[in-house]
Enzyme design. Structure first.
Site, PDB file in Angstrom:
ATOM      1  N   ALA A  47      -6.254   2.760   2.763  1.00 44.19           N
ATOM      2  CA  ALA A  47      -6.695   2.644   4.314  1.00 44.19           C
ATOM      3  C   ALA A  47      -5.525   2.487   5.251  1.00 44.19           C
ATOM      4  O   ALA A  47      -5.347   3.265   6.431  1.00 44.19           O
ATOM      5  CB  ALA A  47      -7.845   1.621   4.496  1.00 44.19           C
ATOM      6  N   ASP A 239     -11.719  -0.192   2.684  1.00 45.45           N
ATOM      7  CA  ASP A 239     -11.521   0.722   3.669  1.00 45.45           C
ATOM      8  C   ASP A 239     -12.326   0.589   4.904  1.00 45.45           C
ATOM      9  O   ASP A 239     -11.827   0.854   5.895  1.00 45.45           O
ATOM     10  CB  ASP A 239     -12.043   2.108   3.067  1.00 45.45           C
ATOM     11  CG  ASP A 239     -11.108   2.303   1.809  1.00 45.45           C
ATOM     12  OD1 ASP A 239     -11.413   1.691   0.728  1.00 45.45           O
ATOM     13  OD2 ASP A 239     -10.449   3.232   2.219  1.00 45.45           O
TER      14      ASP A 239
HETATM   15  O1  MRU Z   1      -8.984   6.773  -2.010  1.00 43.04           O
HETATM   16  P1  MRU Z   1      -8.193   5.920  -1.839  1.00 43.04           P
HETATM   17  O2  MRU Z   1      -7.100   5.824  -2.776  1.00 43.04           O
HETATM   18  O3  MRU Z   1      -7.575   6.004  -0.301  1.00 43.04           O
HETATM   19  O4  MRU Z   1      -8.765   4.493  -1.468  1.00 43.04           O
HETATM   20  C1  MRU Z   1      -8.013   3.390  -1.529  1.00 43.04           C
HETATM   21  C2  MRU Z   1      -8.890   2.267  -1.551  1.00 43.04           C
HETATM   22  O5  MRU Z   1     -10.044   2.295  -1.685  1.00 43.04           O
HETATM   23  C3  MRU Z   1      -8.290   0.816  -1.321  1.00 43.04           C
HETATM   24  O6  MRU Z   1      -8.705  -0.245  -2.061  1.00 43.04           O
HETATM   25  C4  MRU Z   1      -8.330   0.689   0.343  1.00 43.04           C
HETATM   26  O7  MRU Z   1      -8.000   1.548   1.147  1.00 43.04           O
HETATM   27  C5  MRU Z   1      -7.710  -0.600   0.628  1.00 43.04           C
HETATM   28  S1  MRU Z   1      -5.907  -0.332   0.705  1.00 43.04           S
HETATM   29  C6  MRU Z   1      -4.998  -1.657   1.290  1.00 43.04           C
END
Ligand code: MRU
Length: 356
Positions: A47, A239
Protein backbone atom coordinates in the site's frame (compact mmCIF):
# COMPACT_ATOMS: atom_id res chain seq x y z
CA UNK A 1 19.07 0.19 2.95
CA UNK A 2 16.81 -1.51 0.41
CA UNK A 3 15.78 0.98 -2.28
CA UNK A 4 12.27 0.21 -3.48
CA UNK A 5 11.53 3.39 -5.44
CA UNK A 6 13.72 6.34 -6.35
CA UNK A 7 13.22 9.62 -8.17
CA UNK A 8 16.04 10.05 -10.72
CA UNK A 9 16.84 12.46 -13.56
CA UNK A 10 15.77 9.81 -16.08
CA UNK A 11 12.45 8.91 -14.43
CA UNK A 12 11.16 6.77 -11.58
CA UNK A 13 13.47 3.88 -10.72
CA UNK A 14 11.89 0.76 -9.17
CA UNK A 15 13.15 -2.59 -8.03
CA UNK A 16 11.20 -5.13 -10.13
CA UNK A 17 9.60 -7.16 -7.32
CA UNK A 18 8.26 -9.76 -9.75
CA UNK A 19 11.79 -11.07 -10.23
CA UNK A 20 12.82 -11.36 -6.58
CA UNK A 21 14.41 -13.24 -4.92
CA UNK A 22 16.49 -14.58 -7.82
CA UNK A 23 17.11 -11.34 -9.72
CA UNK A 24 17.69 -7.80 -8.38
CA UNK A 25 16.85 -5.62 -11.34
CA UNK A 26 15.89 -1.92 -11.32
CA UNK A 27 13.62 -0.57 -14.05
CA UNK A 28 13.56 3.10 -15.04
CA UNK A 29 10.01 4.19 -15.83
CA UNK A 30 10.04 7.20 -18.13
CA UNK A 31 6.37 8.24 -18.24
CA UNK A 32 3.35 8.31 -15.93
CA UNK A 33 1.76 5.57 -18.07
CA UNK A 34 4.75 3.30 -17.42
CA UNK A 35 4.46 3.96 -13.68
CA UNK A 36 0.71 3.18 -13.75
CA UNK A 37 1.42 -0.03 -15.64
CA UNK A 38 4.11 -1.00 -13.12
CA UNK A 39 1.61 -0.58 -10.25
CA UNK A 40 -0.99 -2.67 -12.09
CA UNK A 41 1.49 -5.45 -12.91
CA UNK A 42 2.97 -5.41 -9.40
CA UNK A 43 6.50 -4.41 -10.33
CA UNK A 44 5.90 -2.35 -7.19
CA UNK A 45 3.29 -3.37 -4.62
CA UNK A 46 2.36 -2.81 -0.98
CA UNK A 47 0.00 0.00 0.00
CA UNK A 48 2.50 2.75 0.95
CA UNK A 49 4.80 1.91 -1.99
CA UNK A 50 1.84 2.15 -4.37
CA UNK A 51 0.99 5.61 -2.96
CA UNK A 52 4.57 6.88 -3.25
CA UNK A 53 4.89 5.46 -6.79
CA UNK A 54 1.62 7.07 -7.88
CA UNK A 55 2.78 10.45 -6.54
CA UNK A 56 6.11 10.15 -8.36
CA UNK A 57 4.33 8.99 -11.53
CA UNK A 58 2.11 12.08 -11.41
CA UNK A 59 5.09 14.36 -10.78
CA UNK A 60 6.82 12.77 -13.77
CA UNK A 61 3.73 13.13 -15.97
CA UNK A 62 3.28 16.75 -14.93
CA UNK A 63 6.92 17.59 -15.62
CA UNK A 64 6.53 16.14 -19.14
CA UNK A 65 3.27 18.00 -19.88
CA UNK A 66 3.63 20.30 -22.90
CA UNK A 67 0.92 22.65 -21.63
CA UNK A 68 2.11 26.26 -21.60
CA UNK A 69 -0.36 27.49 -18.98
CA UNK A 70 -1.29 26.22 -15.54
CA UNK A 71 -4.82 25.57 -16.87
CA UNK A 72 -3.38 23.27 -19.60
CA UNK A 73 -1.27 21.47 -17.03
CA UNK A 74 -4.28 21.06 -14.76
CA UNK A 75 -6.28 19.53 -17.62
CA UNK A 76 -3.51 16.99 -18.37
CA UNK A 77 -2.97 16.33 -14.68
CA UNK A 78 -6.60 15.52 -14.04
CA UNK A 79 -6.48 12.84 -16.74
CA UNK A 80 -3.24 11.40 -15.28
CA UNK A 81 -4.85 11.20 -11.83
CA UNK A 82 -7.72 9.15 -13.26
CA UNK A 83 -5.28 6.75 -14.96
CA UNK A 84 -3.37 6.35 -11.69
CA UNK A 85 -6.55 5.78 -9.65
CA UNK A 86 -7.63 3.00 -12.00
CA UNK A 87 -4.56 0.86 -11.31
CA UNK A 88 -5.52 -0.99 -8.09
CA UNK A 89 -8.68 -0.50 -6.03
CA UNK A 90 -8.00 -1.68 -2.46
CA UNK A 91 -4.99 0.18 -1.05
CA UNK A 92 -6.30 3.58 0.04
CA UNK A 93 -2.76 5.02 0.06
CA UNK A 94 -3.07 5.26 -3.74
CA UNK A 95 -6.12 7.54 -3.53
CA UNK A 96 -4.63 9.42 -0.58
CA UNK A 97 -1.44 10.18 -2.54
CA UNK A 98 -3.34 11.22 -5.69
CA UNK A 99 -5.52 13.53 -3.58
CA UNK A 100 -2.44 15.07 -1.98
CA UNK A 101 -0.96 15.74 -5.40
CA UNK A 102 -4.25 17.29 -6.58
CA UNK A 103 -4.24 19.55 -3.53
CA UNK A 104 -0.60 20.52 -4.16
CA UNK A 105 -1.53 21.58 -7.68
CA UNK A 106 -4.53 23.57 -6.47
CA UNK A 107 -2.38 25.37 -3.87
CA UNK A 108 0.38 26.10 -6.38
CA UNK A 109 -2.18 27.40 -8.90
CA UNK A 110 -3.56 29.80 -6.31
CA UNK A 111 -0.07 31.15 -5.66
CA UNK A 112 1.60 31.33 -9.08
CA UNK A 113 0.86 31.38 -12.80
CA UNK A 114 4.35 30.11 -13.69
CA UNK A 115 3.78 26.61 -15.09
CA UNK A 116 7.38 25.51 -14.51
CA UNK A 117 7.08 26.55 -10.87
CA UNK A 118 3.90 24.48 -10.51
CA UNK A 119 5.62 21.44 -12.04
CA UNK A 120 8.54 21.82 -9.62
CA UNK A 121 6.13 22.04 -6.68
CA UNK A 122 4.52 18.76 -7.78
CA UNK A 123 7.93 17.08 -7.85
CA UNK A 124 8.63 18.49 -4.38
CA UNK A 125 5.31 17.15 -3.11
CA UNK A 126 6.08 13.64 -4.43
CA UNK A 127 9.50 13.75 -2.79
CA UNK A 128 7.89 14.89 0.48
CA UNK A 129 5.43 11.95 0.33
CA UNK A 130 8.41 9.62 -0.21
CA UNK A 131 10.36 11.00 2.76
CA UNK A 132 7.31 11.14 5.05
CA UNK A 133 6.66 7.48 4.36
CA UNK A 134 10.16 6.54 5.50
CA UNK A 135 9.85 8.76 8.59
CA UNK A 136 6.39 7.46 9.52
CA UNK A 137 7.55 3.86 9.33
CA UNK A 138 10.45 4.67 11.64
CA UNK A 139 7.93 6.25 14.05
CA UNK A 140 5.51 3.33 14.01
CA UNK A 141 8.47 0.99 14.42
CA UNK A 142 9.34 2.77 17.65
CA UNK A 143 5.74 2.68 18.96
CA UNK A 144 5.31 -0.97 18.03
CA UNK A 145 8.65 -2.09 19.49
CA UNK A 146 7.20 -1.83 23.01
CA UNK A 147 4.62 -4.52 22.18
CA UNK A 148 7.22 -7.11 21.19
CA UNK A 149 8.68 -9.16 24.04
CA UNK A 150 12.41 -9.86 24.02
CA UNK A 151 13.05 -13.25 22.42
CA UNK A 152 9.69 -13.23 20.60
CA UNK A 153 8.81 -15.13 17.46
CA UNK A 154 6.52 -13.03 15.28
CA UNK A 155 4.39 -14.48 12.50
CA UNK A 156 3.71 -12.21 9.54
CA UNK A 157 1.68 -12.57 6.36
CA UNK A 158 2.51 -11.14 2.93
CA UNK A 159 5.23 -8.49 2.76
CA UNK A 160 4.82 -5.31 4.76
CA UNK A 161 8.48 -4.43 4.78
CA UNK A 162 10.90 -2.08 3.04
CA UNK A 163 9.70 -3.47 -0.28
CA UNK A 164 6.09 -2.50 0.45
CA UNK A 165 6.97 1.08 1.36
CA UNK A 166 9.33 3.83 0.18
CA UNK A 167 12.14 1.60 1.52
CA UNK A 168 14.18 1.31 4.73
CA UNK A 169 11.94 -0.07 7.54
CA UNK A 170 8.46 -1.05 6.35
CA UNK A 171 5.34 -1.29 8.54
CA UNK A 172 4.87 -4.77 10.06
CA UNK A 173 8.55 -5.45 9.47
CA UNK A 174 9.23 -1.90 10.69
CA UNK A 175 7.89 -2.93 14.10
CA UNK A 176 10.19 -5.96 14.05
CA UNK A 177 13.15 -3.80 12.99
CA UNK A 178 12.19 -1.26 15.68
CA UNK A 179 12.23 -3.98 18.35
CA UNK A 180 15.61 -5.25 17.13
CA UNK A 181 17.02 -1.70 17.08
CA UNK A 182 15.76 -1.37 20.67
CA UNK A 183 17.99 -4.31 21.58
CA UNK A 184 15.43 -7.14 21.53
CA UNK A 185 15.96 -10.53 19.93
CA UNK A 186 13.21 -11.29 17.43
CA UNK A 187 12.69 -14.17 15.01
CA UNK A 188 10.12 -14.20 12.22
CA UNK A 189 7.86 -16.83 10.74
CA UNK A 190 6.81 -15.78 7.24
CA UNK A 191 3.69 -17.24 5.62
CA UNK A 192 4.60 -17.89 2.00
CA UNK A 193 1.41 -16.02 0.93
CA UNK A 194 -0.11 -17.74 -2.07
CA UNK A 195 -0.62 -16.95 -4.86
CA UNK A 196 1.87 -14.11 -5.40
CA UNK A 197 4.29 -15.43 -2.75
CA UNK A 198 5.12 -12.07 -1.18
CA UNK A 199 6.10 -13.92 2.03
CA UNK A 200 8.55 -16.46 0.64
CA UNK A 201 9.89 -14.29 -2.19
CA UNK A 202 9.97 -10.84 -0.60
CA UNK A 203 9.73 -10.98 3.22
CA UNK A 204 12.25 -13.82 3.42
CA UNK A 205 14.52 -11.97 0.97
CA UNK A 206 14.60 -8.66 2.82
CA UNK A 207 14.87 -10.18 6.30
CA UNK A 208 17.68 -12.48 5.19
CA UNK A 209 19.49 -9.48 3.71
CA UNK A 210 19.22 -7.77 7.14
CA UNK A 211 20.28 -11.01 8.90
CA UNK A 212 16.98 -11.18 10.83
CA UNK A 213 16.16 -14.86 11.50
CA UNK A 214 13.26 -15.94 9.29
CA UNK A 215 11.53 -19.28 8.72
CA UNK A 216 9.08 -19.77 5.87
CA UNK A 217 5.91 -21.81 6.29
CA UNK A 218 3.21 -22.57 3.76
CA UNK A 219 0.00 -20.68 4.54
CA UNK A 220 -1.79 -23.81 5.71
CA UNK A 221 0.82 -24.44 8.46
CA UNK A 222 -0.09 -21.33 10.47
CA UNK A 223 -2.60 -23.10 12.76
CA UNK A 224 -0.21 -25.94 13.45
CA UNK A 225 2.73 -23.73 14.43
CA UNK A 226 0.47 -21.63 16.67
CA UNK A 227 -0.85 -24.75 18.38
CA UNK A 228 2.72 -25.88 18.97
CA UNK A 229 3.38 -22.61 20.85
CA UNK A 230 5.89 -21.37 18.30
CA UNK A 231 4.25 -17.94 17.78
CA UNK A 232 4.24 -15.12 20.37
CA UNK A 233 2.39 -12.55 18.29
CA UNK A 234 1.25 -11.81 14.76
CA UNK A 235 1.95 -8.51 12.97
CA UNK A 236 0.61 -7.69 9.53
CA UNK A 237 0.35 -4.57 7.40
CA UNK A 238 -2.84 -3.09 5.94
CA UNK A 239 -4.17 -1.84 2.63
CA UNK A 240 -7.09 0.06 4.09
CA UNK A 241 -8.43 0.46 7.61
CA UNK A 242 -12.05 1.52 8.00
CA UNK A 243 -13.17 3.96 10.72
CA UNK A 244 -14.22 1.04 12.95
CA UNK A 245 -10.83 -0.70 12.63
CA UNK A 246 -11.88 -3.39 10.14
CA UNK A 247 -8.75 -4.02 8.10
CA UNK A 248 -8.20 -5.03 4.49
CA UNK A 249 -4.92 -6.83 3.95
CA UNK A 250 -3.52 -9.59 1.76
CA UNK A 251 -5.79 -12.56 1.21
CA UNK A 252 -5.31 -15.05 4.04
CA UNK A 253 -4.88 -12.41 6.75
CA UNK A 254 -8.40 -13.01 8.07
CA UNK A 255 -7.64 -16.72 8.41
CA UNK A 256 -4.46 -15.92 10.38
CA UNK A 257 -6.39 -13.52 12.67
CA UNK A 258 -9.03 -16.16 13.45
CA UNK A 259 -6.31 -18.69 14.23
CA UNK A 260 -4.39 -16.22 16.42
CA UNK A 261 -7.54 -15.47 18.42
CA UNK A 262 -8.28 -19.18 18.81
CA UNK A 263 -4.81 -19.60 20.36
CA UNK A 264 -4.92 -16.35 22.43
CA UNK A 265 -2.02 -14.89 20.45
CA UNK A 266 -2.12 -11.09 20.03
CA UNK A 267 -2.83 -10.06 16.46
CA UNK A 268 -1.48 -6.59 15.56
CA UNK A 269 -1.89 -4.42 12.47
CA UNK A 270 0.84 -1.88 11.64
CA UNK A 271 0.11 0.95 9.21
CA UNK A 272 0.76 4.64 8.67
CA UNK A 273 -2.08 7.14 9.10
CA UNK A 274 -2.37 7.34 5.28
CA UNK A 275 -3.84 3.80 5.33
CA UNK A 276 -6.76 4.81 7.57
CA UNK A 277 -9.92 5.66 5.64
CA UNK A 278 -12.28 7.47 7.99
CA UNK A 279 -14.63 8.09 5.06
CA UNK A 280 -15.87 4.53 5.34
CA UNK A 281 -17.51 3.09 8.42
CA UNK A 282 -16.66 -0.59 8.12
CA UNK A 283 -14.79 -3.20 6.09
CA UNK A 284 -17.99 -4.03 4.17
CA UNK A 285 -17.37 -0.94 2.05
CA UNK A 286 -13.76 -1.70 1.12
CA UNK A 287 -13.43 -2.74 -2.56
CA UNK A 288 -11.65 -6.07 -2.90
CA UNK A 289 -9.46 -6.47 -5.95
CA UNK A 290 -9.81 -9.64 -8.01
CA UNK A 291 -6.79 -10.48 -10.12
CA UNK A 292 -6.03 -12.68 -13.11
CA UNK A 293 -6.76 -16.38 -12.51
CA UNK A 294 -3.36 -17.22 -13.99
CA UNK A 295 -1.75 -16.08 -10.71
CA UNK A 296 -3.48 -19.07 -9.07
CA UNK A 297 -3.24 -21.66 -11.85
CA UNK A 298 0.40 -20.97 -12.70
CA UNK A 299 3.69 -20.26 -10.97
CA UNK A 300 5.40 -18.01 -13.49
CA UNK A 301 4.83 -20.04 -16.70
CA UNK A 302 4.44 -23.41 -15.02
CA UNK A 303 0.84 -24.68 -15.09
CA UNK A 304 -0.46 -26.17 -11.80
CA UNK A 305 -4.19 -26.60 -12.50
CA UNK A 306 -6.30 -28.03 -15.31
CA UNK A 307 -6.79 -25.82 -18.35
CA UNK A 308 -9.95 -23.69 -18.12
CA UNK A 309 -10.83 -24.58 -14.48
CA UNK A 310 -12.85 -21.97 -12.55
CA UNK A 311 -10.76 -19.92 -10.12
CA UNK A 312 -11.31 -17.28 -7.46
CA UNK A 313 -8.43 -14.88 -7.10
CA UNK A 314 -9.40 -12.37 -4.41
CA UNK A 315 -6.29 -10.34 -3.63
CA UNK A 316 -7.42 -9.13 -0.17
CA UNK A 317 -9.74 -10.00 2.69
CA UNK A 318 -11.18 -8.11 5.65
CA UNK A 319 -10.20 -8.82 9.23
CA UNK A 320 -12.98 -7.64 11.60
CA UNK A 321 -11.82 -5.18 14.25
CA UNK A 322 -12.72 -7.49 17.15
CA UNK A 323 -9.87 -9.83 16.15
CA UNK A 324 -7.28 -7.03 16.28
CA UNK A 325 -5.46 -6.47 19.60
CA UNK A 326 -4.04 -3.09 18.50
CA UNK A 327 -3.37 -0.96 15.43
CA UNK A 328 0.15 0.46 15.47
CA UNK A 329 0.46 3.77 13.62
CA UNK A 330 3.07 6.49 13.27
CA UNK A 331 1.09 8.63 15.75
CA UNK A 332 0.68 5.98 18.42
CA UNK A 333 -1.05 2.70 19.17
CA UNK A 334 -4.83 2.53 18.78
CA UNK A 335 -6.92 0.02 20.71
CA UNK A 336 -10.61 -0.88 20.77
CA UNK A 337 -13.02 0.93 20.48
CA UNK A 338 -11.32 1.87 17.22
CA UNK A 339 -13.99 4.30 16.07
CA UNK A 340 -12.77 6.62 18.84
CA UNK A 341 -9.07 5.77 18.99
CA UNK A 342 -8.46 5.95 15.22
CA UNK A 343 -10.42 9.18 14.79
CA UNK A 344 -8.38 10.63 17.67
CA UNK A 345 -5.07 9.73 16.01
CA UNK A 346 -6.10 10.94 12.56
CA UNK A 347 -7.50 14.27 13.72
CA UNK A 348 -4.75 15.12 16.24
CA UNK A 349 -2.31 16.14 13.53
CA UNK A 350 -4.95 17.66 11.27
CA UNK A 351 -6.08 20.04 14.00
CA UNK A 352 -2.43 20.87 14.80
CA UNK A 353 -1.79 21.60 11.13
CA UNK A 354 -5.00 23.66 10.85
CA UNK A 355 -4.06 25.61 13.98
CA UNK A 356 -0.46 26.09 12.81
O1 MRU B 1 -1.01 -7.19 -3.44
P1 MRU B 1 0.04 -6.49 -2.63
O2 MRU B 1 1.36 -7.20 -2.63
O3 MRU B 1 0.16 -5.04 -3.00
O4 MRU B 1 -0.52 -6.56 -1.15
C1 MRU B 1 0.29 -6.05 -0.12
C2 MRU B 1 -0.30 -6.22 1.22
O5 MRU B 1 -1.38 -6.75 1.40
C3 MRU B 1 0.46 -5.60 2.36
O6 MRU B 1 0.34 -6.37 3.51
C4 MRU B 1 -0.09 -4.19 2.63
O7 MRU B 1 -0.13 -3.45 1.43
C5 MRU B 1 0.69 -3.46 3.63
S1 MRU B 1 2.27 -3.05 3.03
C6 MRU B 1 3.09 -2.09 4.17
Amino acid sequence: MIKTIEWTNEGVSMLDQRLLPTEEKYLTLRSYEEVADAIKKMVVRGAPAIGVSAAMGLALGASQSVGTSVADLEYDFDFMCKVMEATRPTAVNLFWAVERMRRALAKAKAETSDVEEVKQRLVNEALAIFQEDIDSNRALGRFGADLIPDGATVLTHCNAGALATAGDYGTALGVIRGAIDAGKRVAVIADETRPFLQGSRLTAWELSKDKIPVTIITDNMAGHVMKQGKVDCVIVGADRIAANGDTANKIGTYMVAVLANQHQIPFYVAAPISTIDLAIDSGEEIPIEERDSKEVTHVRDHQLAPEGVDVHNFAFDITPNELIAAIITDRGVARSPYTESLAGLVTTRESTVAAG
